[in-house]
Design a protein around this motif. Structure first.
Motif, PDB file in Angstrom:
ATOM      1  N   ALA A  41     -25.094   7.270 -39.616  1.00  0.00           N
ATOM      2  CA  ALA A  41     -24.229   6.083 -39.670  1.00  0.00           C
ATOM      3  C   ALA A  41     -24.171   5.454 -38.287  1.00  0.00           C
ATOM      4  CB  ALA A  41     -22.820   6.463 -40.129  1.00  0.00           C
TER       5      ALA A  41
ATOM      6  N   THR B 166     -22.114   0.824 -40.958  1.00  0.00           N
ATOM      7  CA  THR B 166     -22.970   1.172 -42.079  1.00  0.00           C
ATOM      8  C   THR B 166     -22.302   2.171 -43.013  1.00  0.00           C
ATOM      9  OG1 THR B 166     -24.017   3.006 -40.901  1.00  0.00           O
ATOM     10  CG2 THR B 166     -25.024   0.828 -40.654  1.00  0.00           C
ATOM     11  N   HIS B 167     -21.152   2.706 -42.596  1.00  0.00           N
ATOM     12  CA  HIS B 167     -20.468   3.735 -43.375  1.00  0.00           C
ATOM     13  C   HIS B 167     -18.989   3.717 -43.003  1.00  0.00           C
ATOM     14  CE1 HIS B 167     -19.362   7.767 -44.843  1.00  0.00           C
ATOM     15  NE2 HIS B 167     -20.471   7.744 -45.564  1.00  0.00           N
ATOM     16  N   GLU B 168     -18.135   4.089 -43.932  1.00  0.00           N
ATOM     17  CA  GLU B 168     -16.695   4.116 -43.684  1.00  0.00           C
ATOM     18  C   GLU B 168     -16.342   5.068 -42.546  1.00  0.00           C
ATOM     19  OE1 GLU B 168     -12.700   3.229 -43.940  1.00  0.00           O
ATOM     20  OE2 GLU B 168     -14.455   2.194 -44.784  1.00  0.00           O
TER      21      GLU B 168
END
Length: 229
Positions: free
Chosen positions: A43, A60-62
């Motif tokens: 990420a 790109t990710h939480e």
């Protein structure tokens, strides 16, 4: 690490970055490229500090958002350290979050609980009190090697140039749009009150000062409503 293939990918990415039509698109391409080009990267995101305000861009990710929020809540973490360092640490690498991290006694254990195994960060820019960094995460401890760090640094170096170019272009477009709107507003005032160009601009300037409103906002009000009343 296949550096010949990496060089080809970097060349393609550099062309893509310069072809993006907005700052957001440029940032998204940068973080996507981190996953494509840096071995071990799960990420990526860009953390921006405006004074004490934290902003996460193109995650790109939480996990990226959670990590940035955690640093903000604790006022502690690698990005905060880099931002506070006068000369700025250009690169940092935390190889293993399962090990004790004395520099970040509050952040590190919480980062482990988020699922972060290792992390790298690369300075994109510093100006006045603003700071931006590309952060790269892995869920595995020891995921990043010296080669990963070099790849990340090369990516960040290209990204910093592209980011700066995109921001400059966006600022220029904004300035042109603002100038056009002010000119349109002056034309409305000149036509409504039979004023010269200089007198019309003086009306906008005085209203801006007396009401503590930016000149472009005064112009927008006139363009939308046809007057300041």
């Amino acid at each position: 690490m296949d550096w010949a293939r990496f060089a080809q990918q970097m060349a393609s990415m550099a062309r893509d970055l310069l072809a993006q039509e907005s700052v957001d698109a440029t940032l998204g391409r940068i973080t996507d490229s981190a996953i494509e080009l840096v071995e071990g990267c799960d990420a990526a995101g860009i953390l921006v500090l405006h004074g004490k305000q934290v902003q996460t861009l193109a995650p790109t990710h939480e996990l990226v958002v959670q990590s940035d929020d955690l640093q903000k809540q604790l006022g502690e973490g690698p990005c905060f350290d880099a931002a506070r360092t006068k000369d700025g640490e250009r690169v940092f690498r935390i190889p293993d979050f399962t090990l004790e991290q004395p520099r970040w006694p509050s952040y590190a254990p919480e980062a482990r609980r988020l699922g972060i195994g290792s992390m790298m960060g690369f300075l994109l820019y510093t100006e006045d009190e603003d700071f931006g960094a590309l952060n790269i995460y892995s869920g595995e401890a020891g995921a990043f090697t010296e080669a990963s760090e070099l790849a990340g640094w090369l990516l960040a170096s290209h990204a910093a140039v592209a980011f700066s170019s995109a921001r400059t272009h966006a600022q220029m477009e904004h300035a042109v749009a603002t100038r056009h709107m002010i000119g349109e507003a002056m034309g409305i005032v000149m036509g409504s009150h039979d004023l010269s160009e200089e007198q019309a601009f003086d009306v906008l300037r005085r209203y801006s000062q007396e009401n503590n409103i930016k000149l472009r906002e005064v112009a927008r009000l006139i363009c939308e409503h046809g007057s300041l009343s």
